[in-house]
Design a protein around this motif. Sequence first.
Motif, PDB file in Angstrom:
ATOM      1  N   ARG A 133       5.285 -43.469 -33.306  1.00 32.61           N
ATOM      2  CA  ARG A 133       6.745 -43.620 -33.337  1.00 32.61           C
ATOM      3  C   ARG A 133       7.381 -43.223 -32.006  1.00 32.61           C
ATOM      4  O   ARG A 133       8.329 -43.868 -31.542  1.00 32.61           O
ATOM      5  CB  ARG A 133       7.319 -42.757 -34.468  1.00 32.61           C
ATOM      6  CG  ARG A 133       8.838 -42.808 -34.605  1.00 32.61           C
ATOM      7  CD  ARG A 133       9.299 -42.042 -35.839  1.00 32.61           C
ATOM      8  NE  ARG A 133       8.913 -40.638 -35.771  1.00 32.61           N
ATOM      9  CZ  ARG A 133       9.633 -39.695 -35.141  1.00 32.61           C
ATOM     10  NH1 ARG A 133      10.761 -40.031 -34.547  1.00 32.61           N
ATOM     11  NH2 ARG A 133       9.224 -38.441 -35.130  1.00 32.61           N
ATOM     12  N   LEU A 134       6.851 -42.189 -31.395  1.00 29.10           N
ATOM     13  CA  LEU A 134       7.411 -41.693 -30.143  1.00 29.10           C
ATOM     14  C   LEU A 134       6.901 -42.454 -28.922  1.00 29.10           C
ATOM     15  O   LEU A 134       7.477 -42.340 -27.841  1.00 29.10           O
ATOM     16  CB  LEU A 134       7.086 -40.202 -29.971  1.00 29.10           C
ATOM     17  CG  LEU A 134       7.689 -39.247 -31.000  1.00 29.10           C
ATOM     18  CD1 LEU A 134       7.173 -37.834 -30.764  1.00 29.10           C
ATOM     19  CD2 LEU A 134       9.219 -39.267 -30.947  1.00 29.10           C
ATOM     20  N   GLY A 135       5.831 -43.212 -29.103  1.00 26.49           N
ATOM     21  CA  GLY A 135       5.256 -43.924 -27.974  1.00 26.49           C
ATOM     22  C   GLY A 135       4.316 -43.066 -27.141  1.00 26.49           C
ATOM     23  O   GLY A 135       4.049 -43.379 -25.977  1.00 26.49           O
ATOM     24  N   ILE A 136       3.782 -41.987 -27.724  1.00 27.98           N
ATOM     25  CA  ILE A 136       2.818 -41.141 -27.023  1.00 27.98           C
ATOM     26  C   ILE A 136       1.434 -41.781 -27.159  1.00 27.98           C
ATOM     27  O   ILE A 136       0.886 -41.867 -28.248  1.00 27.98           O
ATOM     28  CB  ILE A 136       2.796 -39.712 -27.604  1.00 27.98           C
ATOM     29  CG1 ILE A 136       4.158 -39.042 -27.426  1.00 27.98           C
ATOM     30  CG2 ILE A 136       1.705 -38.877 -26.927  1.00 27.98           C
ATOM     31  CD1 ILE A 136       4.247 -37.662 -28.048  1.00 27.98           C
ATOM     32  N   GLU A 137       0.884 -42.226 -26.061  1.00 25.27           N
ATOM     33  CA  GLU A 137      -0.423 -42.883 -26.110  1.00 25.27           C
ATOM     34  C   GLU A 137      -1.566 -41.892 -25.937  1.00 25.27           C
ATOM     35  O   GLU A 137      -2.679 -42.127 -26.420  1.00 25.27           O
ATOM     36  CB  GLU A 137      -0.491 -43.979 -25.050  1.00 25.27           C
ATOM     37  CG  GLU A 137       0.480 -45.129 -25.338  1.00 25.27           C
ATOM     38  CD  GLU A 137       0.074 -46.405 -24.650  1.00 25.27           C
ATOM     39  OE1 GLU A 137      -0.971 -46.440 -23.967  1.00 25.27           O
ATOM     40  OE2 GLU A 137       0.821 -47.394 -24.797  1.00 25.27           O
TER      41      GLU A 137
END
Length: 260
Positions: A133-137
């Motif tokens: 959801r946060l875009g933390i890869e």
Amino acid sequence: MQGRQKIDAAAHIAGRCISNTLGVEVITNDADGRQGAYDLALTHEERTIAVEVKLVVDPNHRAAGTKSHQLGYTRQPGLTYMWFVHLSPDKSWKRALARIPTLLAELEGRGIVPDTAHYFWQHDFNLYIEFERLGIESLSCLPSTEKHPPGYYVMQAAWGGIVPELDHAVVSACTLMSGPDMAKLRRQLAAAETDERHAFLIYGWEYLEAIPLGHEGPLPSEPPTLPEGIDGVWLSTTGSSSATVAWLPRRGWFRAAPMI
């Protein structure tokens, strides 16, 4: 204004490349940003040619890189380690930046250490969903130092993939020129009252299609499938001064002069 300056610089470099390749004078046709005017004009072998130059960049990648540079290193009281958080350039960073300080504190509170920080979240479904959801890869941490006390870096996630062959890069370029993002380029060339109309694409570093342009391998064996109204194409990249491959209707494929 900055965007216009980049376009003018790209047209200038492209014009110099064409001039050095064909041995002709190349004139700037759109010096004042006139509506509908193509960028460059030249005459080669008694044929008038209009050239529209397009700098192909990914605004998300560029914005993410700029934002990461602006943020730098953030010291964070309450943390123990130096953290590295990689965010996807395709998502807004606002929500992630607001959440990261408390998220890292929570992770350290759960006993996360440098040896486990880079993979633990992949086995925690709730964290996996939040990271998505946060875009933390990805994230990782190292022991803090005097130079880098406890805190974190936020950086653009690594990108990459399989580098295409030059033939596939050409197909990709032709597809791009036929799509909605190049509608303006097609209109400006269609309006040119010249014998030929060329598109000059300059790929940014974030495109894998740019890489094979600089390889000294064989040139494509087939003509490009160009959109209607475009007679020739020049493909180059900001990643190399010598990486320009071109196709002209009366010459076929060839390597152009360096973009210097």
